[in-house]
Design a protein around this motif. Structure first.
Motif, PDB file in Angstrom:
ATOM      1  N   ASP A 438       0.872  -1.168   0.000  1.00  0.00           N
ATOM      2  CA  ASP A 438       0.000   0.000   0.000  1.00  0.00           C
ATOM      3  C   ASP A 438       0.913   1.222   0.000  1.00  0.00           C
ATOM      4  OD1 ASP A 438      -2.345  -1.519   0.102  1.00  0.00           O
ATOM      5  OD2 ASP A 438      -2.278  -1.645   2.282  1.00  0.00           O
ATOM      6  N   THR A 440       1.260   5.354  -1.515  1.00  0.00           N
ATOM      7  CA  THR A 440       0.760   6.534  -2.206  1.00  0.00           C
ATOM      8  C   THR A 440       1.940   7.332  -2.739  1.00  0.00           C
ATOM      9  OG1 THR A 440      -1.158   6.651  -0.724  1.00  0.00           O
ATOM     10  CG2 THR A 440      -0.627   8.621  -2.012  1.00  0.00           C
ATOM     11  N   ALA A 488      -3.925   3.042  -9.830  1.00  0.00           N
ATOM     12  CA  ALA A 488      -4.933   3.998  -9.384  1.00  0.00           C
ATOM     13  C   ALA A 488      -4.369   5.412  -9.453  1.00  0.00           C
ATOM     14  CB  ALA A 488      -5.371   3.673  -7.959  1.00  0.00           C
ATOM     15  N   THR A 490      -5.202   9.837  -9.059  1.00  0.00           N
ATOM     16  CA  THR A 490      -6.009  10.993  -8.659  1.00  0.00           C
ATOM     17  C   THR A 490      -5.226  12.244  -9.000  1.00  0.00           C
ATOM     18  OG1 THR A 490      -6.953   9.756  -6.795  1.00  0.00           O
ATOM     19  CG2 THR A 490      -7.186  12.150  -6.749  1.00  0.00           C
ATOM     20  N   ALA A 501      -7.149  13.729  -0.969  1.00  0.00           N
ATOM     21  CA  ALA A 501      -6.609  12.525  -1.603  1.00  0.00           C
ATOM     22  C   ALA A 501      -5.678  11.782  -0.647  1.00  0.00           C
ATOM     23  CB  ALA A 501      -5.873  12.904  -2.883  1.00  0.00           C
ATOM     24  N   MET A 504      -7.620   9.843   2.074  1.00  0.00           N
ATOM     25  CA  MET A 504      -8.486   8.739   1.651  1.00  0.00           C
ATOM     26  C   MET A 504      -7.760   7.830   0.663  1.00  0.00           C
ATOM     27  SD  MET A 504     -12.009  10.921   1.131  1.00  0.00           S
ATOM     28  CE  MET A 504     -12.979   9.442   0.805  1.00  0.00           C
ATOM     29  N   PRO A 505      -6.710   7.136   1.114  1.00  0.00           N
ATOM     30  CA  PRO A 505      -5.976   6.247   0.193  1.00  0.00           C
ATOM     31  C   PRO A 505      -6.855   5.092  -0.276  1.00  0.00           C
ATOM     32  CG  PRO A 505      -5.266   5.887   2.457  1.00  0.00           C
ATOM     33  CD  PRO A 505      -6.163   7.092   2.482  1.00  0.00           C
ATOM     34  N   ASN A 506      -6.609   4.668  -1.516  1.00  0.00           N
ATOM     35  CA  ASN A 506      -7.396   3.584  -2.109  1.00  0.00           C
ATOM     36  C   ASN A 506      -6.845   2.204  -1.787  1.00  0.00           C
ATOM     37  OD1 ASN A 506      -9.339   5.193  -3.610  1.00  0.00           O
ATOM     38  ND2 ASN A 506      -7.626   5.829  -4.888  1.00  0.00           N
ATOM     39  N   GLU A 510      -0.873   3.667  -5.635  1.00  0.00           N
ATOM     40  CA  GLU A 510      -1.672   4.697  -6.283  1.00  0.00           C
ATOM     41  C   GLU A 510      -0.824   5.947  -6.479  1.00  0.00           C
ATOM     42  OE1 GLU A 510      -4.879   6.355  -3.995  1.00  0.00           O
ATOM     43  OE2 GLU A 510      -3.968   5.722  -2.110  1.00  0.00           O
TER      44      GLU A 510
END
Length: 534
Positions: A438, A440, A488, A490, A501, A504-506, A510
């Protein structure tokens, strides 16, 4: 000896040496190593990662190693080996124990026009010690960790290259690493003159402990591992251009400082005594004059037992100035109508929770972060990493993925510029069965190389050729690139959108593209430097 036996001997030696991560780039000549690594992974002795690009594979292994794992990267012969050179050089200059294992043709084919055959002995250069392996007897497990930095094993493999049966991997015992005593040359320093502690990359907590024990200001880079506690001066880079810096009489240097020209100018001053500690990497010599050196942790002599500094007003002056300049900086940035790279760096710094990890790219992002990192709490285990050995833009996406896979963090973030991101966009090419963290990745996109606008070549006199030579706008759609790799995505064009953004990690890998301008970068930096004037 068969190539299968040799390859299994290599994997056995790596496991014995504590290697638990193997990054593999596919090829034909390295097939014996690939099969052996697969069987060892199936037996639970290591974790296997596959990458189609050797350069990305090398930096993935580097990221895994930087977070404490022991990793090896493997590839086939020929140009594949040359693509590992950037990661090997970064490991050499930052003292990271990366193991590079390359497949090679047998010696009898050297000097011929055989396919994919070149001279791979010493191909990674004099800073990467190498060893040719033609038999299991050539494998030296103890030599793997004999010194900090990378090691190259060049394995000569002859046909047949495929095993006749899967490997029934035996139990392999990890050998304990021999701990060598550190020499002691200079370990005590008096309170003495007005002193600051400069903590560069990989300085670690001892720099903070020293500054707090003596009551000295701490000028710590984001990746120093020292930027915590009440002595850390957030805006030190700006304050080094103020009259306060003229009062500095001594600097204690820990780690490898590379970010700031004001720091470089401070260390070059004739009226400043420089006391420097050890630095990991290929070259121990500092690029500035050093008056005294220490090898082990530096202790402060002359304390009265209370832990109070002899000149408490010195630290108080730095804290007061830092508070005021920080207030001015935050106020100035809040007045900007467009999203700035400093605001992006600040948002990422605030989003990093206790126990989190942040990998930062070279060029502007780490310098922007340097001004925006708050005083993190001591013991909160926030980790900031950057490839500062050679401070290049190579492989940062892959380094961040490797670091995220290698450390159990509460959250993993990466911050980098658009050119850095594009330079390693292949790092997003992962197969469906590959381990995925995970992570970002925040990409500060100003469509080119804005750092050059802040340097000499960004002066108005060079405006007619700046864009073609240094600005280099690329016009690449980050969104389309992410879509091509099913990553992913944004986009954020404002600070609230960016903060949302980040909040609110997906999950998974991402990319958050933060769109900023580039045409006013030089003027922006000039106005920020002026905030420290009084």
């Amino acid at each position: 000896m068969s190539s299968t036996d040799l390859a299994r001997g290599v994997i056995t030696a790596l496991v014995e040496a504590g290697v638990r991560e193997v990054v593999l780039a596919p090829g034909s000549r390295n097939a014996p190593l690939s099969f052996a690594a697969y069987d060892a992974a199936a037996a639970g002795l290591l974790r296997l990662h596959s990458r189609v690009d050797e350069r990305s594979a090398g930096f993935l292994a580097l990221g895994l190693t930087k977070t404490g794992s022991r990793a090896a990267v493997m590839c086939t012969s020929g140009t594949a080996v040359a693509n590992l050179h950037p990661a090997a050089l970064e490991a050499a200059h930052s003292g990271v124990r990366l193991v590079v294992v390359t497949a090679d043709r047998p010696e009898r084919l050297y000097g011929t026009g055989a396919n994919q055959t070149t001279d791979q002995h010493g191909i990674l250069g004099p800073l990467v010690p190498g060893r040719a392996l033609s038999g299991v007897g050539d494998v030296d497990v103890d030599g793997l960790w004999s010194a900090p930095g990378p090691l190259h094993w060049n394995v000569h493999l002859d046909e047949p290259l495929l095993p006749s049966a899967p490997w029934e991997v035996p139990a392999i015992e990890v050998r304990a690493e021999v701990q060598r005593p550190e020499p002691r040359i200079f370990e005590s320093i008096d309170l003495g003159p007005r002193t600051v502690v400069v903590a560069g990359d990989d300085a670690g907590p001892p720099a903070r402990v020293l500054a707090e024990a003596a009551g000295w200001p701490l000028l710590a880079e984001p990746s120093s591992g020292s930027r915590t506690g009440e002595n850390a001066i957030r805006t030190y880079r700006l304050l080094l251009g103020s009259p306060l810096a003229e009062r500095i009489e001594r600097v204690v240097v820990c780690g490898h400082p590379t970010l700031s020209r004001p720091v470089s100018r401070l260390l070059a001053r004739d009226d400043v005594e420089v006391v420097a500690g050890p630095v990991r990497g290929a070259w121990a010599e500092r690029p500035f004059p050093v008056d005294r050196r220490f090898i082990t942790r530096l202790h402060v002599g002359g304390l009265d037992g209370s832990g109070a500094a002899s000149d408490p007003e010195w630290l108080a002056a730095w804290r007061e100035a830092d508070t005021e300049v920080g207030r001015r900086l935050d106020g100035f940035l809040a007045e900007q109508t467009a999203l700035t790279p400093y605001a992006v760096a600040g948002a990422v710094a605030r989003a990093l929770p206790p126990g989190g990890q942040l990998v930062v790219g070279a060029s502007n992002p780490i310098r922007d972060l340097d001004l925006m990192v708050p005083r993190y709490a001591v013991g909160a285990r926030r980790k900031v990493l950057s490839n500062r050995g050679l401070a290049g833009i190579d492989g940062v996406v892959s380094t961040a993925i490797g670091a995220a896979l290698g450390r159990d963090s509460t959250r993993d973030l990466a911050l980098m510029g658009d050119v850095t991101f594009l330079h390693d966009s292949n790092g997003l090419v992962l197969g469906p069965d590959e381990p995925r963290p995970d992570l970002t990745i925040v990409v500060v996109n100003d469509d080119g190389g804005s750092i050059f606008a802040t340097l000499e070549q960004g002066a108005a006199v060079h405006a007619d050729r700046f864009e073609r030579l240094f600005g280099t706008p690329h016009g690449v759609s980050i969104e389309a690139l992410c879509a091509a790799t099913r990553t992913a995505y944004t986009q954020a064009t404002s600070l609230p959108a960016l903060e949302q953004a980040l909040a609110m990690p997906n999950g998974g890998i991402e990319v958050v593209e933060a769109v900023v301008g580039r045409t006013d970068r030089r003027a922006l930096d000039e106005r920020i430097r002026a905030l420290a004037a009084w």
